[in-house]
Design an enzyme around this catalytic site. Sequence first.
Site, PDB file in Angstrom:
ATOM      1  N   ARG A  45      39.435  70.022  22.090  1.00 31.28           N
ATOM      2  CA  ARG A  45      39.007  68.981  21.700  1.00 31.28           C
ATOM      3  C   ARG A  45      38.643  68.185  22.531  1.00 31.28           C
ATOM      4  O   ARG A  45      37.063  67.386  22.418  1.00 31.28           O
ATOM      5  CB  ARG A  45      39.765  68.355  21.281  1.00 31.28           C
ATOM      6  CG  ARG A  45      41.125  68.739  19.210  1.00 31.28           C
ATOM      7  CD  ARG A  45      42.038  67.258  18.890  1.00 31.28           C
ATOM      8  NE  ARG A  45      43.663  68.298  19.578  1.00 31.28           N
ATOM      9  CZ  ARG A  45      44.422  68.627  19.661  1.00 31.28           C
ATOM     10  NH1 ARG A  45      44.188  69.754  18.423  1.00 31.28           N
ATOM     11  NH2 ARG A  45      45.711  68.492  20.098  1.00 31.28           N
ATOM     12  N   LYS A 136      39.918  49.462  16.945  1.00 26.43           N
ATOM     13  CA  LYS A 136      40.215  50.109  15.070  1.00 26.43           C
ATOM     14  C   LYS A 136      41.834  50.008  14.771  1.00 26.43           C
ATOM     15  O   LYS A 136      42.457  50.778  14.872  1.00 26.43           O
ATOM     16  CB  LYS A 136      39.002  51.238  14.593  1.00 26.43           C
ATOM     17  CG  LYS A 136      38.631  51.377  13.761  1.00 26.43           C
ATOM     18  CD  LYS A 136      37.902  52.764  12.894  1.00 26.43           C
ATOM     19  CE  LYS A 136      39.080  53.694  12.418  1.00 26.43           C
ATOM     20  NZ  LYS A 136      38.140  55.150  12.081  1.00 26.43           N
ATOM     21  N   LYS A 221      33.405  46.980   9.535  1.00 22.92           N
ATOM     22  CA  LYS A 221      33.190  48.187   9.382  1.00 22.92           C
ATOM     23  C   LYS A 221      33.379  48.120   8.216  1.00 22.92           C
ATOM     24  O   LYS A 221      33.920  48.739   7.676  1.00 22.92           O
ATOM     25  CB  LYS A 221      33.812  49.290  10.933  1.00 22.92           C
ATOM     26  CG  LYS A 221      33.573  50.305  10.024  1.00 22.92           C
ATOM     27  CD  LYS A 221      34.342  51.706  11.208  1.00 22.92           C
ATOM     28  CE  LYS A 221      33.494  52.887  10.972  1.00 22.92           C
ATOM     29  NZ  LYS A 221      34.021  53.946  12.008  1.00 22.92           N
TER      30      LYS A 221
HETATM   31  P1  13P Z   1      32.702  58.135   8.830  1.00 27.08           P
HETATM   32  O1  13P Z   1      31.601  57.430   9.535  1.00 27.08           O
HETATM   33  O2  13P Z   1      33.009  60.043   8.511  1.00 27.08           O
HETATM   34  O3  13P Z   1      33.305  57.655   8.040  1.00 27.08           O
HETATM   35  O4  13P Z   1      34.342  57.269   9.601  1.00 27.08           O
HETATM   36  C1  13P Z   1      34.014  56.422   9.932  1.00 27.08           C
HETATM   37  C2  13P Z   1      34.732  56.318  10.773  1.00 27.08           C
HETATM   38  O5  13P Z   1      35.930  55.992  11.855  1.00 27.08           O
HETATM   39  C3  13P Z   1      36.671  56.298   9.187  1.00 27.08           C
HETATM   40  O6  13P Z   1      37.204  55.029   9.759  1.00 27.08           O
END
Ligand code: 13P
Length: 340
Positions: A45, A136, A221
């Site tokens: 990873r 996030k 987002k």
């Molecule tokens: P994806 O762009 O693969 O949907 O992932 C973005 C993400 O951070 C989802 O929480």
Amino acid sequence: MSERLEDIAAAMVADGKGILAADESSGTIKKRFDAINVESTADSRRDYRELLFRSTEAMKKHISGVILYDETIRQKAADGTPLVDLIKGAGSIPGIKVDAGAKPLAGFPGDTITEGLDGLRERLAEYYELGARFAKWRAVIDIDTAKGVPSATSIGSNTHALARYAALCQEAGIVPIVEPEVLMDGAHDIDTCYDVTKATLTKLYLELFAMKVKLEGTILKPNMVIAGKKSGKKNSPEEVAEKTIRLFRETVPAAVPGIAFLSGGQSDEEATANLNAINAIGPHPWKLTFSYGRALQAAPQKAWSGKAENVPAAQAAFAHRARMNGLAALGQWQQSLENA
Ligand code: 13P
């Protein structure tokens, strides 16, 4: 770099730049590695993420910030340099996923609630010390209209949790990425996605207001407005763009500096074409860019396939997608550039 929340948020959505979502949990990254026949270990990873963060050109020009997982923010590159320092060295901002995942919502089969608020104040203080300047939290809203999913309770409790998370982030000097993901896995049409996303964003901004979150220091987002995968329908970029922007104009205050989309299962080029179409119909009151996981990483993962000799090819694949999405964030992408 300035430490004001609104300056960090503005830097996250700087022109021609977007966010790399590299915060896959250990379970999710294992799935991605299974697909390329690579064993998921702390070292594999690390090796994989290190090659992304060392793609210096792409990082400098197109990646404003990187969302990390708890393991990664503490990891060191093979030569001992903290991965966070590689990111900062490339002029990009380290961020951290702080939610503890979506769990079944008691009493509401098919709905989930994202956990992780307990102890969050203390965890944010530690992440700040480790270098994170944004965070996030992902709420997950599925659509299955026949089953009454999502319920109003799910939308209410998930947006409430997002607002509590956002307030704690701002207290800690960290910009919250507020992510209410309406999934595109279902069989619903684009108008159902519109309606569910509208209900979600409307409630979200009421909750953020009630929790005294300063919108200038947040990034949204969201998903795009798009038909579910199982519907068998493919919307044109123009239709996705028109409906997505119409929805945001109804629901997202202009005080929000930027909107950074998730890719959510769209293919690489689809995610780029849709983002481009969205920016092509501007001007808009907010910046509109990417915060892609899969749509930025599928190509480099495949090119890498766990082999050291493939690192340059993987970095080239990543740089290409970063550049294509950087152009899409400006509405300057063209299909012909994909093969150039
Ligand atoms: P994806 O762009 O693969 O949907 O992932 C973005 C993400 O951070 C989802 O929480």
